[in-house]
Design a protein around this motif. Structure first.
Motif, short mmCIF file in Angstrom:
data_model
loop_
_atom_site.label_atom_id
_atom_site.label_comp_id
_atom_site.label_asym_id
_atom_site.label_seq_id
_atom_site.Cartn_x
_atom_site.Cartn_y
_atom_site.Cartn_z
N ARG A 56 -5.17 -5.37 5.56
CA ARG A 56 -3.88 -4.79 5.81
C ARG A 56 -3.40 -3.72 5.48
O ARG A 56 -2.94 -2.73 5.81
CB ARG A 56 -2.99 -6.17 6.04
CG ARG A 56 -1.54 -5.84 6.62
CD ARG A 56 -0.40 -6.79 6.40
NE ARG A 56 -0.28 -6.58 4.71
CZ ARG A 56 -0.25 -7.58 4.02
NH1 ARG A 56 -0.34 -8.94 4.37
NH2 ARG A 56 0.01 -7.54 2.87
N ASP A 113 -2.50 -0.25 6.96
CA ASP A 113 -1.03 0.19 6.99
C ASP A 113 -1.15 1.48 6.45
O ASP A 113 -0.08 2.23 6.71
CB ASP A 113 -0.23 -0.88 6.24
CG ASP A 113 0.03 -2.13 7.06
OD1 ASP A 113 -0.41 -2.03 8.38
OD2 ASP A 113 0.66 -3.11 6.51
N ARG A 116 -1.66 3.72 9.12
CA ARG A 116 -0.53 3.40 10.07
C ARG A 116 0.72 4.35 9.64
O ARG A 116 1.26 4.74 10.71
CB ARG A 116 -0.27 2.09 10.25
CG ARG A 116 -0.17 1.72 11.72
CD ARG A 116 0.06 0.18 11.90
NE ARG A 116 1.34 -0.08 12.27
CZ ARG A 116 1.91 -1.37 12.29
NH1 ARG A 116 1.50 -2.26 11.74
NH2 ARG A 116 3.12 -1.34 12.85
N ALA A 117 0.91 4.27 8.41
CA ALA A 117 1.94 4.97 7.96
C ALA A 117 1.99 6.56 8.26
O ALA A 117 3.01 7.05 8.05
CB ALA A 117 2.22 4.63 6.27
N SER A 127 5.69 5.94 13.22
CA SER A 127 5.05 4.49 12.49
C SER A 127 6.74 3.93 12.26
O SER A 127 7.60 4.72 11.79
CB SER A 127 4.39 4.96 11.40
OG SER A 127 4.08 3.88 10.65
N SER A 156 1.88 -2.58 -2.99
CA SER A 156 1.96 -3.18 -1.59
C SER A 156 3.47 -3.42 -1.59
O SER A 156 4.08 -2.90 -0.27
CB SER A 156 1.24 -4.42 -1.34
OG SER A 156 0.05 -3.93 -1.13
N PHE A 196 5.45 0.57 0.59
CA PHE A 196 5.78 0.68 1.89
C PHE A 196 7.40 0.41 2.08
O PHE A 196 7.91 -0.32 1.71
CB PHE A 196 5.22 -0.61 2.60
CG PHE A 196 3.70 -0.39 2.73
CD1 PHE A 196 3.18 0.56 3.74
CD2 PHE A 196 2.70 -0.93 2.08
CE1 PHE A 196 1.82 0.83 3.78
CE2 PHE A 196 1.22 -0.74 2.18
CZ PHE A 196 0.98 0.24 3.00
N ARG A 226 9.66 -2.58 3.04
CA ARG A 226 9.31 -3.13 4.15
C ARG A 226 8.99 -4.52 3.82
O ARG A 226 9.32 -5.47 4.63
CB ARG A 226 7.85 -2.65 4.51
CG ARG A 226 7.07 -3.21 5.66
CD ARG A 226 5.90 -2.59 6.08
NE ARG A 226 5.20 -3.15 7.19
CZ ARG A 226 4.00 -3.34 7.41
NH1 ARG A 226 3.20 -2.64 6.45
NH2 ARG A 226 3.44 -3.93 8.39
#
Length: 144
Positions: A52, A56, A59-60, A65, A109, A113, A121
């Motif tokens: 993940r 991610d 994806r970021a 996004s 992590s 984010f 996040r």
């Protein structure tokens, strides 16, 4: 008071010469975990979290996004934690906390984010590891 100032100055100058890129450590840990298909060193849930994390990060970087990744904030959080002293026992390296790669992965992590408004996040996390692996120390540092 002078001892603390000297120690802080020395640690800043040593960091300036050889800054630690904690994001690189976290990515290396995640890649190692994903590649550990036989679960020799990483369990199923660590592998899922690592997958993940890597997904991610990709994806970021996309447009629109729902979140972004701030390497600066992730590195700052880890560097700040490594400036904190141990409070129990006798430790080497000037009695400062030294994060292990699994802890770096967890902290990067959490703090790297960010939502579009700048808030983190992830606001809730679970860090499960065997006893005597600095869970309380890590949790206290994160809460500070």
């Amino acid at each position: 008071m002078a001892v603390t100032k000297t120690r802080a100055t020395a640690s800043r100058s040593s960091r300036a010469k050889d800054p630690t890129d904690y994001v690189v450590i976290a990515i290396a840990y995640a890649e190692e975990a994903v590649e550990d298909r036989k679960r020799a060193h990483h369990g199923k849930w660590i592998r899922f979290a690592a997958r993940r994390f890597i997904d991610d990060l990709k994806r970021a970087q996309r447009k629109r996004s729902p979140f972004q990744f701030s390497a600066e904030r992730a590195n700052h959080a880890c560097a700040w934690i490594e400036q904190l002293p141990h409070v129990e026992g006798v430790w080497s390296e000037a009695n400062l906390i030294r994060l292990e790669p699994a802890q770096v992965f967890f902290i990067v992590s959490l703090f790297g984010f960010r939502r579009a408004d700048g808030s983190r996040r992830f606001t809730t996390a679970l860090y499960a590891t065997a006893r005597k692996n600095a869970k309380s120390t890590t949790a206290a540092a994160i809460l500070l």
